[in-house]
Write a protein that holds these residues in place. Structure first.
Motif, PDB file in Angstrom:
ATOM      1  N   ASP A 153     -64.598 -29.473  16.240  1.00  0.00           N
ATOM      2  CA  ASP A 153     -63.264 -29.296  16.822  1.00  0.00           C
ATOM      3  C   ASP A 153     -62.174 -29.251  15.759  1.00  0.00           C
ATOM      4  N   ASN A 154     -62.290 -30.081  14.734  1.00  0.00           N
ATOM      5  CA  ASN A 154     -61.278 -30.081  13.674  1.00  0.00           C
ATOM      6  C   ASN A 154     -61.260 -28.749  12.933  1.00  0.00           C
ATOM      7  N   TYR A 155     -62.436 -28.183  12.701  1.00  0.00           N
ATOM      8  CA  TYR A 155     -62.502 -26.876  12.037  1.00  0.00           C
ATOM      9  C   TYR A 155     -61.904 -25.789  12.931  1.00  0.00           C
ATOM     10  N   ARG A 156     -62.155 -25.876  14.233  1.00  0.00           N
ATOM     11  CA  ARG A 156     -61.550 -24.901  15.154  1.00  0.00           C
ATOM     12  C   ARG A 156     -60.035 -25.051  15.182  1.00  0.00           C
ATOM     13  N   THR A 157     -59.555 -26.291  15.101  1.00  0.00           N
ATOM     14  CA  THR A 157     -58.109 -26.526  15.067  1.00  0.00           C
ATOM     15  C   THR A 157     -57.477 -25.848  13.861  1.00  0.00           C
ATOM     16  N   VAL A 158     -58.139 -25.944  12.726  1.00  0.00           N
ATOM     17  CA  VAL A 158     -57.615 -25.326  11.505  1.00  0.00           C
ATOM     18  C   VAL A 158     -57.659 -23.802  11.607  1.00  0.00           C
ATOM     19  N   LEU A 159     -58.797 -23.248  12.020  1.00  0.00           N
ATOM     20  CA  LEU A 159     -58.959 -21.802  12.052  1.00  0.00           C
ATOM     21  C   LEU A 159     -58.081 -21.137  13.107  1.00  0.00           C
ATOM     22  N   GLU A 160     -57.776 -21.862  14.172  1.00  0.00           N
ATOM     23  CA  GLU A 160     -56.939 -21.301  15.228  1.00  0.00           C
ATOM     24  C   GLU A 160     -55.454 -21.512  14.981  1.00  0.00           C
ATOM     25  N   ASP A 161     -55.112 -22.266  13.955  1.00  0.00           N
ATOM     26  CA  ASP A 161     -53.703 -22.485  13.631  1.00  0.00           C
ATOM     27  C   ASP A 161     -53.086 -21.174  13.138  1.00  0.00           C
ATOM     28  N   GLU A 162     -51.909 -20.849  13.646  1.00  0.00           N
ATOM     29  CA  GLU A 162     -51.273 -19.577  13.290  1.00  0.00           C
ATOM     30  C   GLU A 162     -50.847 -19.516  11.825  1.00  0.00           C
ATOM     31  N   ASP A 163     -50.727 -20.669  11.175  1.00  0.00           N
ATOM     32  CA  ASP A 163     -50.316 -20.690   9.773  1.00  0.00           C
ATOM     33  C   ASP A 163     -51.497 -20.600   8.805  1.00  0.00           C
ATOM     34  N   PHE A 164     -52.728 -20.628   9.334  1.00  0.00           N
ATOM     35  CA  PHE A 164     -53.872 -20.692   8.432  1.00  0.00           C
ATOM     36  C   PHE A 164     -54.037 -19.401   7.623  1.00  0.00           C
ATOM     37  N   LEU A 165     -54.079 -18.254   8.281  1.00  0.00           N
ATOM     38  CA  LEU A 165     -54.274 -16.996   7.556  1.00  0.00           C
ATOM     39  C   LEU A 165     -53.129 -16.697   6.587  1.00  0.00           C
ATOM     40  N   PRO A 166     -51.853 -16.847   6.996  1.00  0.00           N
ATOM     41  CA  PRO A 166     -50.785 -16.666   5.998  1.00  0.00           C
ATOM     42  C   PRO A 166     -50.918 -17.608   4.807  1.00  0.00           C
ATOM     43  N   ALA A 167     -51.280 -18.866   5.078  1.00  0.00           N
ATOM     44  CA  ALA A 167     -51.444 -19.817   3.974  1.00  0.00           C
ATOM     45  C   ALA A 167     -52.601 -19.407   3.078  1.00  0.00           C
ATOM     46  N   PHE A 168     -53.663 -18.881   3.678  1.00  0.00           N
ATOM     47  CA  PHE A 168     -54.805 -18.422   2.874  1.00  0.00           C
ATOM     48  C   PHE A 168     -54.387 -17.283   1.948  1.00  0.00           C
ATOM     49  N   TRP A 169     -53.645 -16.300   2.470  1.00  0.00           N
ATOM     50  CA  TRP A 169     -53.214 -15.171   1.644  1.00  0.00           C
ATOM     51  C   TRP A 169     -52.186 -15.614   0.610  1.00  0.00           C
ATOM     52  N   HIS A 170     -51.351 -16.564   0.960  1.00  0.00           N
ATOM     53  CA  HIS A 170     -50.412 -17.097  -0.044  1.00  0.00           C
ATOM     54  C   HIS A 170     -51.170 -17.789  -1.169  1.00  0.00           C
ATOM     55  N   THR A 171     -52.217 -18.532  -0.805  1.00  0.00           N
ATOM     56  CA  THR A 171     -53.030 -19.208  -1.826  1.00  0.00           C
ATOM     57  C   THR A 171     -53.703 -18.191  -2.729  1.00  0.00           C
ATOM     58  N   LEU A 172     -54.236 -17.130  -2.142  1.00  0.00           N
ATOM     59  CA  LEU A 172     -54.897 -16.089  -2.929  1.00  0.00           C
ATOM     60  C   LEU A 172     -53.908 -15.399  -3.865  1.00  0.00           C
ATOM     61  N   THR A 173     -52.733 -15.049  -3.330  1.00  0.00           N
ATOM     62  CA  THR A 173     -51.709 -14.395  -4.162  1.00  0.00           C
ATOM     63  C   THR A 173     -51.248 -15.306  -5.285  1.00  0.00           C
ATOM     64  N   TRP A 174     -50.949 -16.542  -4.947  1.00  0.00           N
ATOM     65  CA  TRP A 174     -50.500 -17.540  -5.918  1.00  0.00           C
ATOM     66  C   TRP A 174     -51.535 -17.734  -7.019  1.00  0.00           C
ATOM     67  N   THR A 175     -52.814 -17.801  -6.648  1.00  0.00           N
ATOM     68  CA  THR A 175     -53.872 -18.068  -7.625  1.00  0.00           C
ATOM     69  C   THR A 175     -54.101 -16.860  -8.526  1.00  0.00           C
ATOM     70  N   VAL A 176     -54.250 -15.686  -7.937  1.00  0.00           N
ATOM     71  CA  VAL A 176     -54.551 -14.482  -8.727  1.00  0.00           C
ATOM     72  C   VAL A 176     -53.412 -14.153  -9.683  1.00  0.00           C
ATOM     73  N   LEU A 177     -52.183 -14.137  -9.182  1.00  0.00           N
ATOM     74  CA  LEU A 177     -51.049 -13.799 -10.041  1.00  0.00           C
ATOM     75  C   LEU A 177     -50.833 -14.852 -11.124  1.00  0.00           C
ATOM     76  N   SER A 178     -51.007 -16.112 -10.776  1.00  0.00           N
ATOM     77  CA  SER A 178     -50.814 -17.177 -11.766  1.00  0.00           C
ATOM     78  C   SER A 178     -51.838 -17.075 -12.885  1.00  0.00           C
ATOM     79  N   VAL A 179     -53.118 -16.978 -12.531  1.00  0.00           N
ATOM     80  CA  VAL A 179     -54.180 -16.949 -13.544  1.00  0.00           C
ATOM     81  C   VAL A 179     -54.064 -15.690 -14.395  1.00  0.00           C
ATOM     82  N   ALA A 180     -53.789 -14.537 -13.767  1.00  0.00           N
ATOM     83  CA  ALA A 180     -53.653 -13.292 -14.530  1.00  0.00           C
ATOM     84  C   ALA A 180     -52.461 -13.375 -15.489  1.00  0.00           C
ATOM     85  N   GLY A 181     -51.321 -13.854 -14.992  1.00  0.00           N
ATOM     86  CA  GLY A 181     -50.142 -13.965 -15.852  1.00  0.00           C
ATOM     87  C   GLY A 181     -50.337 -14.969 -16.973  1.00  0.00           C
TER      88      GLY A 181
END
Length: 328
Positions: free
Chosen positions: A89-117
């Motif tokens: 249930d806790n995993y479903r709560t996280v995956l169904e949260d509307e902020d999860f996918l935006p936060a995931f893409w923000h994390t990916l953008t933040w990580t890739v751009l930071s490490v590359a720069g």
């Protein structure tokens, strides 16, 4: 005739075979005599490693196991009655949260751009500081300054520098004609995450510079001299000679910093707290909000477990690939 020759060969080889057998027996006897000493050394080594093992077990292994266990249970910081087995249930709560996918893409953008720069800027700085320029030792000392500044202090300083009302950088950019008016870099949806990423690159690239500079100094100078005599230009020598020698250090730096950056919480929280309107919210910030604002420990542990699984997968893929390469 042949039989006699064969007998002579057999007779001649007999002393040799006996000598080899005696040598093997002597080695076995020596090994047996050394066994008690080796066993004592192993016990002493285990004894010296015991405090470190206990430290890792109590401060790292147990908390990780506890987070994984809590992710399958209900938990609330302000409601002790909220407890019990939750399953997924806790995993479903996280995956169904509307902020999860935006936060995931923000994390990916933040990580890739930071490490590359960080890598590109660190490599450029390392190459410049490897040249025989005047005052090189002073510049090598100055370049480390951003890395030694604590994250909280660096974040607050950059908030003041970027302030739209009295920030020095905004004033300079307006005076130089780069901007028509001051801009709230941390308060706008389209610039908040990129601004924090820029600040993170500024602080972290010195670590790359130091590591890559050490690797550059280990590149044999005679290889460059020989390549130059063969007509290879600076760019050709860089890609053919320098970069292969930096490969191992570069891969290690990139993998470590991907993990460090993806789980980084301090910089974003100090500068934007994930705002505005969650425009710079990453998964670590989301974990903090689950636990310290929503008080949902189960969901926070579930998201933390998912992040740990991803980082562990990256870690094992890297070392598995490295092991296969060494085996080949």
């Amino acid at each position: 005739m042949k039989a006699g020759t064969s007998g002579q060969l057999a007779t001649g080889n007999a002393p040799m075979a006996n000598a080899e057998l005696m040598a093997i027996r002597q080695k076995v006897a020596a090994t047996r005599r050394a066994t008690p000493r080796q066993a004592h050394l192993r016990r002493m080594a285990a004894l010296f490693l015991l405090p470190a093992a206990a430290f890792l077990l109590v401060l790292i292994a147990y908390p990780l196991f506890n987070v994984l266990w809590q992710s399958f249970n209900y938990g609330n910081l302000v409601d002790p009655a909220t407890q019990g087995y939750a399953g997924l249930d806790n995993y479903r709560t996280v995956l169904e949260d509307e902020d999860f996918l935006p936060a995931f893409w923000h994390t990916l953008t933040w990580t890739v751009l930071s490490v590359a720069g960080e890598y590109i800027l660190g490599l450029i700085a390392a190459i410049v500081l490897a040249q025989p320029i005047k005052g090189r030792a002073i510049f090598r000392g100055i370049v480390v300054v951003p890395w030694v500044i604590p994250i909280a202090i660096a974040g607050l300083n950059w908030m003041w520098l970027l302030n739209p009302d009295y920030g020095v950088l905004n004033a300079w950019m307006v005076k130089l004609g780069l901007l028509d008016h001051s801009r709230d870099w941390l308060g706008q949806i389209d610039t908040a995450l990129l601004t924090v990423t820029f600040v993170n690159i500024w602080r972290s690239f010195p670590f790359y510079t130091i590591s890559l500079l050490a690797a550059l100094q280990a590149v044999p100078a005679d290889l460059h001299e020989a390549a130059a005599m063969d007509g290879a230009g600076p760019i050709r020598r860089f890609w053919v000679i320098t970069m292969p020698h930096l490969k191992a250090v570069s891969l290690t730096l990139i993998v470590i910093h991907i993990i460090w950056t993806a789980i980084n919480f301090d910089f974003i929280w100090v500068m934007t707290e994930g705002g505005p309107l969650n425009a710079s919210q990453t998964l670590p910030v989301m974990i903090y909000k689950f636990s310290m604002q929503d008080y949902d420990i189960g969901a926070a542990c579930a998201l933390a477990s998912m992040s740990m699984a991803f980082m562990a997968s990256l870690f094992f893929v890297y070392f598995y690939g490295l092991g296969r390469k060494e085996a080949r």
